[in-house]
Design a protein around this motif. Structure first.
Motif: not given
Length: 394
Positions: A273-280, A291-297, A304-306, A339-344
């Motif tokens: 949830p929310g992903g990591l606070p920073r990816y670095v 970094a940002h595992a999301t639901l598959p919905t 996003t991995a690509l 920001p993009r991955c958090r929005a997704l």
């Protein structure tokens, strides 16, 4: 001076990052825990942004076409097969609905072949034990243990944490950020023979979702996403799936019944949830589910991995090549991707609450509202997701 990178994880995100770095001239090593490099899974819908990312990795339209057939998202039906929301049945009518139906192993194999052609070293049976993030004046270090128990140390300018939702790299560097069970588990299978149709179709029922799409001329992929207690085990997954979807639309029942029992896989769905606070952190950059595992919905895990992989090359490697410090290049990556991955991730939660996570009480109202929604509203909403293109391309 040749820059060096070590990638932890040889899945889609790890190989995409390896390809991007090797293509930029970095000496690149992938550490994969499994004894053989491969992808366990069934199908994946390559949306327009995923196809654009593959192009950014040097896999042109012909290479992508060889992975699987062109298809499109046709819309959503209820569990009885009545349409809730139909989307245009011509994939040329809007890039937001156009897809490639691909077996995950075929996608993974194409990335692996490209990585090896670029000189990427792939080390299997490598269980990572420690990660030192390094810093501006100190290299990053990774230690792994091989099958015999011998320990090996790697020193690198950059480490990429691409080892999935249960990431060892994330555990070492972000110990408080653990994956959470979603409450849902997912059956998956590829069925030989004719498909139920040429498009991706999804069906919503009470706390369940079913989807199917072609992945070749002679095979279809299906998934069944259902509410289950974490850790549930069945002696016969196929029989339970048949029972779970009994009473659903006939085409759903038919494709499950036609599946060879040994082809049925199931895994509990965890997310971050929310992903990591920073990816670095230091000289380590996190990509994909690590970094940002999301639901598959939203169907955007592979895409996003690509995207992450392309950006490791287009932002990090290219930034260093242009004279920026590695720290500044990594900060630019974080600013572009987080920001993009958090929005997704937020969208995937909202989509689940409104769709497959909804209980029986509100199904009728939801379906009625969706039937009144113009398709143009839906297709406009998806363009922000599917319209992504790699940095540096028009």
């Amino acid at each position: 001076m040749t820059r060096t990178a070590v990638l932890v994880g040889g899945g889609i995100g790890g190989l995409a990052s390896a390809v991007a770095l090797a293509d930029a001239g970095w000496r690149t090593t992938v550490l994969e825990r499994a004894r053989e490099v491969g992808e366990v899974g069934a199908g994946v819908a390559l949306t327009a942004n995923a196809v654009a990312a593959l192009g950014g990795l040097g896999l042109d339209g012909e290479a992508v076409a060889e992975m699987g057939p062109r298809t499109w998202a046709a819309g959503t039906w209820d569990s009885h097969g009545r349409p809730i929301l139909r989307l245009p049945d011509d994939p040329a009518a809007g890039a937001s609905t156009a897809l490639r139906g691909v077996h995950r192993a075929r996608l993974h194999g194409a990335l692996l072949e490209r990585a090896r052609r670029l000189g990427v070293e792939v080390v299997t049976d490598a269980r990572v034990t420690t990660v030192d993030a390094g810093g501006p004046a100190a290299p990053a270090r990774v230690r792994h243990v091989d099958r015999s128990g011998a320990e090996h140390e790697h020193e690198a300018d950059l480490v990429v944490g691409a080892d999935g939702v249960r990431s060892t790299v994330r555990t070492a560097l972000y110990p408080g950020h653990l994956p959470v069970y979603s409450g849902y588990s997912s059956w998956r299978a590829v069925v030989p023979g004719p498909s139920v149709g040429p498009s991706l179709r999804q069906y919503w029922g009470a706390r369940a979702e079913f989807g199917t799409m072609p992945v070749s001329d002679g095979a279809s992929y299906w998934y069944g996403y259902v509410a289950l207690p974490e850790g549930t085990r069945f002696d016969d997954e196929h029989a339970v799936a048949v029972e779970r979807f009994a009473g659903w639309a006939q085409e759903v029942q038919d494709v499950v019944a036609a599946t060879p029992p040994g082809a049925v896989l199931r895994h509990d769905v965890h997310h971050l949830p929310g992903g990591l606070p920073r990816y670095v952190r230091g000289r380590v950059v996190m990509v994909g589910d690590a970094a940002h595992a999301t639901l598959p919905t939203m169907g955007q895990g592979a895409a996003t991995a690509l995207e992450d992989g392309v950006c490791v090359g287009r932002i990090v490697a290219a930034g260093v090549a242009s004279g920026r410090s590695l720290g500044d290049a990594l900060a630019a990556y974080d600013a572009a991707r987080r920001p993009r991955c958090r929005a997704l991730a937020r969208a995937s939660v909202a989509s689940g609450r409104f769709g497959s996570h909804l209980g029986p009480r509100w199904q009728g109202l939801r379906n009625s509202l969706m039937r009144r929604t113009p398709t143009s509203v839906i297709t406009r909403g998806t363009r922000a997701v599917m319209g992504w293109t790699p940095p540096g391309l028009p």
